[in-house]
Design an enzyme around this catalytic site. Structure first.
Site, PDB file in Angstrom:
ATOM      1  CG  HIS A 161     -12.033  40.797 -16.532  1.00 51.86           C
ATOM      2  ND1 HIS A 161     -12.593  39.577 -16.225  1.00 51.86           N
ATOM      3  CD2 HIS A 161     -10.740  40.542 -16.846  1.00 51.86           C
ATOM      4  CE1 HIS A 161     -11.677  38.623 -16.355  1.00 51.86           C
ATOM      5  NE2 HIS A 161     -10.538  39.187 -16.722  1.00 51.86           N
ATOM      6  CE  LYS A 174      -6.908  29.593 -20.899  1.00 54.47           C
ATOM      7  NZ  LYS A 174      -6.511  30.981 -20.785  1.00 54.47           N
ATOM      8  NE  ARG A 198      -4.794  39.177 -11.462  1.00 56.60           N
ATOM      9  CZ  ARG A 198      -5.126  38.025 -12.003  1.00 56.60           C
ATOM     10  NH1 ARG A 198      -6.316  37.530 -11.786  1.00 56.60           N
ATOM     11  NH2 ARG A 198      -4.281  37.351 -12.743  1.00 56.60           N
ATOM     12  CB  SER A 255     -11.417  34.084 -14.812  1.00 59.20           C
ATOM     13  OG  SER A 255     -11.651  35.379 -15.274  1.00 59.20           O
TER      14      SER A 255
HETATM   15  O1  PNS Z   1      -7.176  36.433 -19.888  1.00 60.60           O
HETATM   16  P1  PNS Z   1      -5.907  35.783 -20.335  1.00 60.60           P
HETATM   17  O2  PNS Z   1      -6.134  34.318 -20.598  1.00 60.60           O
HETATM   18  O3  PNS Z   1      -4.773  36.044 -19.380  1.00 60.60           O
HETATM   19  O4  PNS Z   1      -5.497  36.481 -21.735  1.00 60.60           O
HETATM   20  C1  PNS Z   1      -4.374  36.043 -22.457  1.00 60.60           C
HETATM   21  C2  PNS Z   1      -4.328  36.658 -23.873  1.00 60.60           C
HETATM   22  C3  PNS Z   1      -5.609  36.392 -24.622  1.00 60.60           C
HETATM   23  C4  PNS Z   1      -4.113  38.142 -23.774  1.00 60.60           C
HETATM   24  C5  PNS Z   1      -3.106  36.015 -24.607  1.00 60.60           C
HETATM   25  O5  PNS Z   1      -3.152  34.641 -24.456  1.00 60.60           O
HETATM   26  C6  PNS Z   1      -3.048  36.353 -26.098  1.00 60.60           C
HETATM   27  O6  PNS Z   1      -2.874  37.480 -26.481  1.00 60.60           O
HETATM   28  N1  PNS Z   1      -3.212  35.317 -26.944  1.00 60.60           N
HETATM   29  C7  PNS Z   1      -3.194  35.455 -28.384  1.00 60.60           C
HETATM   30  C8  PNS Z   1      -1.992  34.735 -28.989  1.00 60.60           C
HETATM   31  C9  PNS Z   1      -0.789  35.640 -29.107  1.00 60.60           C
HETATM   32  O7  PNS Z   1      -0.853  36.718 -29.664  1.00 60.60           O
HETATM   33  N2  PNS Z   1       0.355  35.184 -28.567  1.00 60.60           N
HETATM   34  C10 PNS Z   1       1.609  35.932 -28.612  1.00 60.60           C
HETATM   35  C11 PNS Z   1       1.639  37.020 -27.567  1.00 60.60           C
HETATM   36  S1  PNS Z   1       2.528  36.507 -26.200  1.00 60.60           S
END
Ligand code: PNS
Length: 163
Positions: free
Chosen positions: A21, A45, A95, A133
């Site tokens: 990150h 979560k 990645r 993570s």
């Molecule tokens: O670090 P992560 O858990 O891979 O991040 C995921 C994240 C936060 C980018 C994703 O879950 C997100 O944007 N969640 C917000 C809900 C949303 O907008 N969902 C629709 C988009 S697919």
């Protein structure tokens, strides 16, 4: 002339922040003036670090960048957060090929919801390509050495959690 894109948004759970990150943030700053690290606040979560702990770790880590790096939490849709912040760019790190499916799905869904929003992928450096993570938490919980793949303050926070 290109339209203004506003600050770049780097969203994620950051549970916890890893060197992968950090690398993405640093490289984003080579391209954009400002980046907002957008921490998803998701009550459903379960996370190792509380939202407040993650915010504090992120703020401390990027303190030296001043106003160029902001850390904010959001709930609900990322596109709504991006609109609210006046941003049209989301940054995600890629990645391995295994990230590709999930990341393109999210990028396309976000574009469907907000056509002006672009997702830019930064390919992880080889040295970080296996760092996640999830694995960091697992390895640290079992007493493994993650000192080379997380920032020092995260290492200390992990030690406190698992001591
Ligand atoms: O670090 P992560 O858990 O891979 O991040 C995921 C994240 C936060 C980018 C994703 O879950 C997100 O944007 N969640 C917000 C809900 C949303 O907008 N969902 C629709 C988009 S697919």
């Amino acid at each position: 002339m290109a339209r203004k894109v506003g600050p770049a948004i780097f969203p994620g759970s950051f549970d916890p922040l890893t060197n992968g990150h950090v690398d993405v943030v640093q490289r984003t700053l080579n391209i954009f003036d400002r980046v907002i690290i957008a921490l998803l606040s998701n009550a459903q979560k379960s996370s190792l670090f509380t939202l407040e702990e993650r915010i504090n770790l992120l703020r401390e880590e990027f303190k030296s960048y001043g106003e160029r790096v902001e850390v904010k939490s959001f709930s609900g849709l990322l596109v709504d957060f991006a609109r609210h912040e006046g941003s049209r760019v989301v940054i995600r790190g890629l990645r391995a090929i295994t990230d590709y499916d999930y990341e393109t799905q999210m990028a396309l869904m976000n574009k469907h919801l907000y056509d002006d929003l672009e997702t830019l992928f930064l390919v992880a450096q080889e040295s970080n390509s296996y760092v996640s993570s999830t694995l960091v938490k697992q390895v640290a919980s079992l007493g493994g050495d993650v000192s080379k793949i997380v920032p020092e303050r995260v290492l200390a926070a992990l030690k406190r959690k698992f001591s």
